[in-house]
Design a protein around this motif. Structure first.
Motif, PDB file in Angstrom:
ATOM      1  N   UNK A  30       0.790  -1.294  -0.024  1.00 53.01           N
ATOM      2  CA  UNK A  30       0.127   0.123   0.075  1.00 53.01           C
ATOM      3  C   UNK A  30       0.984   1.306   0.036  1.00 53.01           C
ATOM      4  N   UNK A  31       2.121   1.067  -0.512  1.00 52.31           N
ATOM      5  CA  UNK A  31       2.810   2.209  -0.533  1.00 52.31           C
ATOM      6  C   UNK A  31       3.028   2.801  -2.238  1.00 52.31           C
ATOM      7  N   UNK A  32       1.692   3.373  -2.257  1.00 53.11           N
ATOM      8  CA  UNK A  32       1.613   3.702  -3.931  1.00 53.11           C
ATOM      9  C   UNK A  32       2.399   4.800  -4.278  1.00 53.11           C
ATOM     10  N   UNK A  33       2.763   5.835  -3.427  1.00 54.20           N
ATOM     11  CA  UNK A  33       3.841   7.003  -3.974  1.00 54.20           C
ATOM     12  C   UNK A  33       4.922   6.510  -4.151  1.00 54.20           C
ATOM     13  N   UNK A  34       5.557   5.618  -3.358  1.00 55.92           N
ATOM     14  CA  UNK A  34       6.751   5.160  -3.539  1.00 55.92           C
ATOM     15  C   UNK A  34       6.668   4.155  -4.831  1.00 55.92           C
ATOM     16  N   UNK A  35       5.767   3.438  -4.912  1.00 56.02           N
ATOM     17  CA  UNK A  35       5.710   2.415  -6.223  1.00 56.02           C
ATOM     18  C   UNK A  35       5.972   3.406  -7.403  1.00 56.02           C
ATOM     19  N   UNK A  36       4.881   4.429  -7.431  1.00 48.50           N
ATOM     20  CA  UNK A  36       5.017   5.246  -8.814  1.00 48.50           C
ATOM     21  C   UNK A  36       6.399   5.855  -8.871  1.00 48.50           C
ATOM     22  N   UNK A  37       6.887   6.338  -7.825  1.00 50.90           N
ATOM     23  CA  UNK A  37       8.374   7.099  -7.767  1.00 50.90           C
ATOM     24  C   UNK A  37       9.329   6.108  -8.649  1.00 50.90           C
ATOM     25  N   UNK A  38       9.184   4.780  -8.218  1.00 51.00           N
ATOM     26  CA  UNK A  38      10.068   3.586  -8.747  1.00 51.00           C
ATOM     27  C   UNK A  38       9.778   3.453 -10.117  1.00 51.00           C
ATOM     28  N   UNK A  39       8.591   3.208 -10.664  1.00 48.96           N
ATOM     29  CA  UNK A  39       8.097   3.037 -11.918  1.00 48.96           C
ATOM     30  C   UNK A  39       8.670   4.220 -12.697  1.00 48.96           C
ATOM     31  N   UNK A  40       8.461   5.478 -12.294  1.00 47.77           N
ATOM     32  CA  UNK A  40       9.165   6.751 -13.224  1.00 47.77           C
ATOM     33  C   UNK A  40      10.673   6.710 -13.108  1.00 47.77           C
ATOM     34  N   UNK A  41      11.350   6.097 -12.163  1.00 53.16           N
ATOM     35  CA  UNK A  41      12.675   5.816 -12.280  1.00 53.16           C
ATOM     36  C   UNK A  41      12.883   4.800 -13.177  1.00 53.16           C
ATOM     37  N   UNK A  42      12.311   4.028 -13.340  1.00 55.93           N
ATOM     38  CA  UNK A  42      12.423   2.716 -14.277  1.00 55.93           C
ATOM     39  C   UNK A  42      12.280   3.379 -15.621  1.00 55.93           C
ATOM     40  N   UNK A  43      11.289   4.024 -15.950  1.00 59.90           N
ATOM     41  CA  UNK A  43      11.255   4.643 -17.332  1.00 59.90           C
ATOM     42  C   UNK A  43      12.153   5.434 -17.572  1.00 59.90           C
ATOM     43  N   UNK A  44      12.709   6.106 -16.727  1.00 62.11           N
ATOM     44  CA  UNK A  44      13.919   7.123 -17.089  1.00 62.11           C
ATOM     45  C   UNK A  44      15.102   6.270 -17.515  1.00 62.11           C
ATOM     46  N   UNK A  45      15.376   5.364 -16.567  1.00 59.52           N
ATOM     47  CA  UNK A  45      16.584   4.528 -17.086  1.00 59.52           C
ATOM     48  C   UNK A  45      16.560   3.772 -18.298  1.00 59.52           C
ATOM     49  N   UNK A  46      15.296   3.183 -18.363  1.00 62.71           N
ATOM     50  CA  UNK A  46      14.725   2.726 -19.646  1.00 62.71           C
ATOM     51  C   UNK A  46      15.027   3.565 -20.741  1.00 62.71           C
TER      52      UNK A  46
END
Length: 576
Positions: free
Chosen positions: A428-444
């Protein structure tokens, strides 16, 4: 338009069978081709000429030719006949040596072609497998994202998170399979033992055995060296390709004697190509020694012809344009004209000693011209071998490895960060999850851009020596790298019936500019990089694009110089 000459073993064979029938007596020297009718001072034997005489077993005959040089002048018919006999033996052996080199090189080229075909099949299979795994990876990723989004819309968050974990695992699996596919693959083609087997074991029972003259040549040290050519080449293989002759299994696999039953990997095929190229280059060096021997024999068998044989002039209409140009290049126009007169008078029957002298004189010039062409082509083959097997091979291997690793890193970080994000959603840590997905997209995105950049290829320091292109671009270079007067004059001449009124050298440069191999404007710095001038050694860099252009120019230059063979054959047919 570049002159394209089809290589035909039959044409060369016919050429020299006809030549063999003319063997009778030598006349003038032709080293650097003097003006017609002039004398040549006696030349000293080069180390290569001495070695060629040893390989061909004609040392006594060469010595006898030198001894008879003075006594054969004038009316001493006995000395002239003995000189004729010894010269005929030497020329016959030179022809045999020449054909032995051609036969060996033709066989090596056949095996090179087969190996390249096998490599192409393996490369296609590897590329197809990598593409399929990447497509599967992208497909599952897109499917899982859409499905997970649908589940979240229906408030099924736990199922969506589980699906993201599955997608992350599949991403890692497919990226690993793509990496494995790009590094694996074998050729199942069945091939016969190649010339590497004959080089390692001269007594090999296979059909790839070398002629005796080639084996003797390889078993002798080059002038100024202590090791034989065979030993030097083995040392080169050990240092460049890490070939250990004591490892019989690996040597047999490279030689396909016998072939690996489980297939041949790409690395083995690449090494086989490199070894065959260096072996071919070593064999072709014998052409230069044969040329040196021919020049030396000619310079020491200088029997004068009567002056009236040199009064005739060659009419351009009496022979083909190609034959006339060859006669002009070889400086035998008056001799050809006189021989044609004698042919018309006596037919194909050799009726006079004058006719014999003229025939053997012209034959020596044609044979010398053919050997000069072969010598230059051998040099070009060695330069192509280095550019392809060392320079381009290193650049492309580094590029492919870097691109594959960048793509694998991309998929791996997507899988890993997606798993972490899924865990955050589960907690239920949605903010952290979304941040991680944004980092993933940037690195990709960064890794994708890096892969595109890496696909252009890297660079390496220019470490090769001056190649033949320095002659095409008229660059300053040491004399040892310059073309012979015959080749230079041929390249600087306008071809017969040319519509462009450009020399061959100007035409080939215009062709490169037209096809954007060269810049439209002449750039001396660009010419120097293509010619690999020694002044740039370890100061400038090579790239894949530059090396590919250089290779294309070397191939075109080789075809252009080889076209002189057709003119020589035309001349031989004109006087036969």
């Amino acid at each position: 338009m570049i002159i394209n000459v089809k290589r035909s073993g039959a044409r060369h064979l016919v050429c020299f069978v006809l030549s063999f029938l003319l063997l009778a007596q030598s006349a003038h020297a032709y080293q650097s081709y003097p003006e017609e009718g002039t004398d040549i001072p006696q030349a000293k034997p080069s180390p290569g000429a001495t070695e060629a005489a040893q390989v061909l077993g004609v040392v006594p005959n060469v010595k006898r030719i030198i001894e008879l040089e003075d006594s054969a002048r004038g009316d001493n018919s006995a000395a002239q006949k003995e000189l004729l006999l010894n010269t005929s033996i030497v020329l016959r052996r030179i022809l045999i040596g020449y054909l032995d080199v051609r036969q060996t090189c033709d066989k090596i080229e056949v095996n090179l072609g087969r190996t390249y075909a096998s490599m192409e099949k393996v490369s296609r299979k590897q590329a197809l497998r990598v593409q399929l795994f990447n497509m599967a990876n992208f497909s599952q990723y897109a499917t899982m994202v859409i499905t997970a989004s649908t589940l979240r819309m229906h408030q099924q968050f736990h199922a969506a998170i589980a699906l993201m974990n599955v997608s992350a695992g599949l991403t890692l699996i497919f990226s690993s399979m793509a990496l494995w596919s790009g590094l694996s693959g074998k050729s199942k083609d069945k091939v016969q033992p190649n010339e590497i087997a004959a080089f390692i074991d001269p007594d090999t029972p296979f059909d790839c055995q070398f002629p005796k003259s080639i084996n003797r040549y390889l078993n002798l040290p080059a002038p100024g060296e202590t090791k034989t050519r065979r030993e030097q080449l083995l040392t080169k293989w050990h240092s460049q390709q890490h070939i250990d002759i004591s490892q019989k299994a690996k040597i047999n696999a490279l030689a396909a004697s016998p072939q690996n039953k489980h297939g041949e990997k790409m690395g083995l095929l690449e090494k086989r190509v490199a070894l065959l190229y260096t072996l071919k280059a070593s064999v072709e060096q014998f052409d230069g020694d044969l040329l040196g021997l021919l020049q030396y024999v000619e310079s020491n068998s200088n029997i004068q012809t009567e002056q009236n044989t040199l009064q005739a002039t060659l009419d351009e209409s009496s022979v083909s344009p190609a034959a006339y140009e060859a006669a002009k290049l070889l400086k035998v126009r008056r001799e050809v004209a006189r021989l044609i007169q004698l042919r018309r008078q006596y037919g194909n029957h050799v009726a006079t000693i004058e006719q014999l002298r003229l025939e053997i004189f012209i034959l020596e010039r044609i044979l010398g011209g053919a050997l000069e062409v072969r010598s230059v082509l051998g040099r070009i083959d060695r330069e192509k071998s280095y550019e392809y097997d060392v320079v381009l091979s290193q650049l492309t291997a580094a590029r492919d490895r870097a691109v594959l690793l960048a793509n694998t890193a991309n998929f791996t970080e997507i899988g890993a960060l997606k798993s972490i994000a899924a865990g955050k959603f589960w907690a239920e840590e949605k903010v952290h999850a979304i941040e991680i997905l944004m980092v993933m997209s940037s690195i990709s995105m960064l890794l994708g851009a890096l892969a595109v950049q890496l696909d252009r290829g890297g660079k390496r320091k220019l470490d090769s020596y001056t190649n033949v292109l320095a002659n095409i671009f008229d660059l300053n270079q040491p004399d040892e790298y310059k073309f012979s007067p015959l080749i230079s004059e041929y390249l600087n001449a306008v071809p017969p019936n040319s519509k462009h009124n450009l020399t061959r050298k100007q035409r080939i440069i215009a062709h490169w500019k037209e096809h954007k191999v060269l810049s439209i404007e002449d750039k001396p710095k660009e010419f120097k990089k293509f010619a690999s001038l020694e002044e740039l050694r370890n100061k400038r860099t090579d790239s894949i694009k530059l090396v590919n252009r250089r290779l294309r120019m070397l191939f075109d230059t080789r075809a252009l110089i080889e076209s002189l063979d057709a003119n020589l054959l035309e001349l031989l047919n004109a006087v036969s």
